[in-house]
Scaffold this active site. Structure first.
Site: not given
Ligand code: CAA
Length: 381
Positions: A127, A280, A342, A365
């Site tokens: 991110s 209940q 409370g 995530e």
């Molecule tokens: N597995 C493998 N490849 C994947 C996939 C998957 N599950 N999902 C998408 N892809 C691939 C697609 O096939 C595509 O590849 P190609 O161009 O080669 O075909 C590429 O990735 C792009 O995919 P999209 O066009 O679907 O991408 P998008 O820009 O529309 O985004 C989204 C998709 C699902 C919204 C993604 O951006 C997403 O998951 N966003 C949320 C981000 C997230 O989860 N962040 C969490 C940060 S980590 C965190 O929070 C950790 C922590 O603190 C504990």
């Protein structure tokens, strides 16, 4: 007789051991870590000493080689007493998964044994301030310069930043082509040009530091790229398929902790001349809490097994499990505070901490809105 689902004897044994460690060596510090917003060093020590800090690392890289479901059991049992501490095994899996999935053998040998031994931890850096849900809109750049990659930019919301030594970092290597121009790298905290930012001031999981990480002309050797250039976004998404169930397990653990607390409160407290357990209205509340936890737990375990097996519906199940379990945790912990009245609203009891900790599971995530988008895409494509 048909057995639809059962934990193996080994998995049951692991659950018993980690439950005991969590109760004796992690729970006593949970309130203090939350109150003082300090890292749970006691938990890290206990988990490392017992080999539960990174159970998913395979024997080939000196780890115990636990399967995905066993890894969930560890995270769930730790989260039951302290959500912040459960991020130690969870984020070690998140940070190392890109390397396990796509890294070269040289990179695996350089990084994974240090995670397995507990000498190092690893975080995941996807991110950015302006690229949260829309992760592919990231701006951090990596440019090849001879035998090195040079990184510039800032990643944010990095769980366990500052305590981790390794970071898997997604950066743009080819601008203008979207997700296909993103690559993944393994960066070490000692690399020149790497810096950790200030700690975020959060609602919950206060024991687990969340920080920005900065790259200013940060130079790393070329072999630290994870997979081929341009494959980093796919690796990042595939990683989340494997780790969203771990957040589901964390949520189930938090919810179970809140249910345990609610049940003992109902048995212990008397009002109107009788035990609360005889009302209940309250019986129905705990029944609903337990019912939804069991449903979430079953889906989370199923998602982990499906992801590990490479099932066709793994992406759907992984998002569904994280979404259902985290919504369940939010509802159950809110109900626990209500049941405790409370007292539940004070910091004398852990219910309010569990409620604050549950909230993040609906956000990180991928927010639960993004999980629904992922589920809908896999249904409708
Ligand atoms: N597995 C493998 N490849 C994947 C996939 C998957 N599950 N999902 C998408 N892809 C691939 C697609 O096939 C595509 O590849 P190609 O161009 O080669 O075909 C590429 O990735 C792009 O995919 P999209 O066009 O679907 O991408 P998008 O820009 O529309 O985004 C989204 C998709 C699902 C919204 C993604 O951006 C997403 O998951 N966003 C949320 C981000 C997230 O989860 N962040 C969490 C940060 S980590 C965190 O929070 C950790 C922590 O603190 C504990």
């Amino acid at each position: 007789m048909t057995t639809l689902f059962a934990l193996t004897d080994d998995q049951l044994a692991v659950r018993e051991v980690i439950r005991e460690i969590a109760g004796k060596e992690i729970a006593p510090w949970a309130a203090e870590c939350d109150e003082d917003e300090r890292y749970p060093v006691e938990a890290q020590k206990a988990l490392t000493a017992s080999g539960f800090h990174a159970v998913h690392i395979s024997e080939q890289y000196d780890g115990p080689g636990a399967d995905a479901l066993t890894t969930l059991l560890v995270i769930e049992e730790v989260a039951r007493v302290c959500a912040s501490s459960s991020l130690i095994p969870a984020v070690n899996k998140l940070g190392s998964m890109p390397i396990l999935l796509s890294g070269s053998e040289e990179l695996k040998q350089a990084v994974l044994p240090s995670i397995a031994s507990g000498e190092a931890m690893i975080s995941y850096a996807l991110s950015e301030r302006e690229a949260g849900s829309d992760a592919a809109a990231m701006r951090t750049r990596a440019v090849r310069d001879g035998d090195e990659w040079v990184l510039n930019g800032t990643k944010c919301w990095i769980t366990n930043a500052g305590v981790s030594s390794w970071y898997t970092v997604m950066a743009v290597t080819e601008p203008g082509v979207g997700a296909r121009g993103i690559s993944a790298f393994a960066v070490h905290a000692d690399d020149p040009g790497f810096e950790v930012g200030a700690k975020e001031r959060k609602l919950g999981i206060k024991g687990s530091p969340t920080r920005e990480i900065h790259f200013q002309q940060c130079r790393i050797p070329s072999w630290r790229i994870i997979g081929e250039p341009g494959t980093g976004f796919r690796t990042a998404m595939a990683t989340l398929d494997h780790t969203r169930p771990t957040i589901g397990a964390q949520a189930v653990g938090i919810a179970q902790g809140a249910l345990d607390l609610s049940v003992s409160h109902l048995k212990d407290r008397r009002q109107f001349g009788k035990s609360l357990s005889e009302f209940q209205g309250l019986q129905f509340m705990v029944a609903d809490m337990a019912m939804s936890i069991e449903a979430a737990r079953t889906l989370v375990y199923q998602a982990a097994a499906a992801t590990e097996a490479g099932a066709a519906n793994a992406t759907f199940l992984s998002s569904a499990a994280k979404c259902l379990a985290s919504d369940t945790a939010m509802k159950v912990t809110t109900d626990a505070v209500q049941l405790l009245g409370g007292a539940g609203y004070t910091r004398d009891l852990p219910a309010e901490r569990m409620m604050r900790d549950a909230k993040i599971t609906q956000i990180y995530e991928g927010t639960n809105q993004i999980q629904r988008l992922v589920m809908a895409r896999s249904l409708l494509r």
